[in-house]
Design a protein around this motif. Structure first.
Motif, PDB file in Angstrom:
ATOM      1  N   SER A  57       0.990  -1.190  -0.046  1.00 60.55           N
ATOM      2  CA  SER A  57       0.000   0.023  -0.092  1.00 60.55           C
ATOM      3  C   SER A  57       0.705   0.959  -0.019  1.00 60.55           C
ATOM      4  O   SER A  57       0.416   2.198  -0.310  1.00 60.55           O
ATOM      5  N   GLU A  58       2.022   1.691   0.801  1.00 57.93           N
ATOM      6  CA  GLU A  58       3.055   2.570   0.746  1.00 57.93           C
ATOM      7  C   GLU A  58       2.834   2.705  -0.894  1.00 57.93           C
ATOM      8  O   GLU A  58       3.646   3.834  -0.898  1.00 57.93           O
ATOM      9  N   PHE A  59       3.121   2.162  -1.701  1.00 58.80           N
ATOM     10  CA  PHE A  59       3.032   2.381  -3.192  1.00 58.80           C
ATOM     11  C   PHE A  59       2.048   2.777  -4.278  1.00 58.80           C
ATOM     12  O   PHE A  59       2.224   3.094  -5.177  1.00 58.80           O
ATOM     13  N   HIS A  60       0.799   2.850  -3.703  1.00 58.23           N
ATOM     14  CA  HIS A  60      -0.562   3.114  -3.695  1.00 58.23           C
ATOM     15  C   HIS A  60      -0.787   4.702  -4.386  1.00 58.23           C
ATOM     16  O   HIS A  60      -0.341   5.262  -3.753  1.00 58.23           O
ATOM     17  N   ASN A  61      -1.268   5.363  -5.260  1.00 59.68           N
ATOM     18  CA  ASN A  61      -1.637   6.218  -5.589  1.00 59.68           C
ATOM     19  C   ASN A  61      -0.295   7.288  -5.329  1.00 59.68           C
ATOM     20  O   ASN A  61      -0.224   8.455  -4.764  1.00 59.68           O
ATOM     21  N   LEU A  62       0.917   7.026  -5.642  1.00 60.94           N
ATOM     22  CA  LEU A  62       2.285   7.513  -5.490  1.00 60.94           C
ATOM     23  C   LEU A  62       3.328   8.377  -6.478  1.00 60.94           C
ATOM     24  O   LEU A  62       3.815   9.247  -6.507  1.00 60.94           O
ATOM     25  N   TYR A  63       2.750   7.414  -8.157  1.00 61.23           N
ATOM     26  CA  TYR A  63       3.279   7.959  -9.519  1.00 61.23           C
ATOM     27  C   TYR A  63       3.061   8.504 -10.171  1.00 61.23           C
ATOM     28  O   TYR A  63       1.895   8.178 -10.358  1.00 61.23           O
TER      29      TYR A  63
END
Length: 288
Positions: A114-120
């Motif tokens: 989840s820490e990589f979700h909606n990040l890039y």
């Protein structure tokens, strides 16, 4: 960060060694040339990219190149960018890392943490057609789309294997193409990846979906590069294709048959048979 490798490894036709790393790096240069020198589709605004990820990054050569290109953009010198490369294996990860880049082992068929979700702002994929079954493309696309910020871009390039051609066709080139095609279909792969990817993008609700068509048949300046590319690809894959095709009794027979077939194939290409490299670039945007 480890995850299961069973799903994609079982269909992948290439080894993970130094020869393969060199082949992938040369292939990268050819594909960028085929796309008119564009690492990213021209419609993606570079000045809005703060974080960029690549899934199936391999040696990280595309990621390193795009970081260099964006870093040289005079209008965005003040922007601090971050890059991430994900792959099912760390074998080809670069030994010397850029300070702005991290590499993470992860299977595209598993949900990303989840820490990589909606990040890039941008996520890139290239040439997964020989590692993903047709029925897994939707799952892979959904997992990757979760990485995007609202308004972020998803760019995926694939070789449209159905459109691979040889001019003029010959018995040997047709045999090699047939071996690869039959094994791919038996393994559940697709020979029309752009159709499946475009469908997945639209079903995920991505907007402004486009498919760009690049083909070396329209680029005579790339003829020699494509010839070397197809010979290297056949050399890397034929042994495994013949072995898995179950037409031989053991690895020794597969190695002998594949070596003999590759020699004949390379001779045909060197003798003037012109192979094609048909590439599709599928682009979609996550709704804001």
């Amino acid at each position: 960060m480890e995850s299961t490798q069973e799903n994609t490894e079982e269909v992948y036709l290439f080894n993970r060694n130094d020869f393969e790393k060199q082949r992938l790096n040369k292939q990268h240069e050819l594909l960028v040339s085929l796309c008119d020198g564009n690492l990213l589709h021209p419609s993606i605004p570079k000045d809005a990219i703060g974080k960029l990820a690549e899934v199936g990054t391999g040696s990280g050569i595309w990621l390193d190149d795009i970081a260099t290109v964006l870093g040289s953009d005079i209008e965005s010198f003040s922007m601090k960018r971050e890059y991430a490369g994900f792959d099912i294996s760390a074998v080809h990860f670069p030994a010397n890392l850029r300070p702005d880049t991290q590499y993470i082992v992860h299977d595209i068929l598993e949900p990303f943490p989840s820490e990589f979700h909606n990040l890039y702002d941008v996520v890139h994929i290239r040439l997964m057609v020989l590692a993903l079954k047709k029925d897994d493309i939707q799952t892979a696309a959904a997992n990757v789309a979760a990485l995007l910020k609202p308004g972020g871009f998803f760019q995926w390039e694939e070789i449209e294997t159905r459109d691979l051609s040889f001019s003029p066709p010959s018995e040997i080139t047709s045999k090699v193409k047939g071996i690869m095609r039959d094994l791919s279909m038996a393994s559940g792969l697709t020979n029309t990846p752009s159709i499946e990817i475009e469908r997945a993008f639209k079903e995920l609700g991505l907007v402004d979906v486009i498919v760009e068509d690049y083909n070396s048949n329209r680029r005579p300046d790339l003829t020699s590069g494509v010839a070397e590319w197809t010979k290297a690809g056949a050399k890397a894959a034929l042994f495994y294709a013949i072995l898995r095709g179950q037409t031989v009794r053991n690895e020794e027979e597969a190695r002998s048959e594949s070596a003999e077939l590759w020699e004949a194939y390379a001779a045909e290409i060197d003798g003037g048979v012109v192979p094609s490299l048909p590439l599709k670039m599928i682009l979609g945007k996550k709704a804001s």
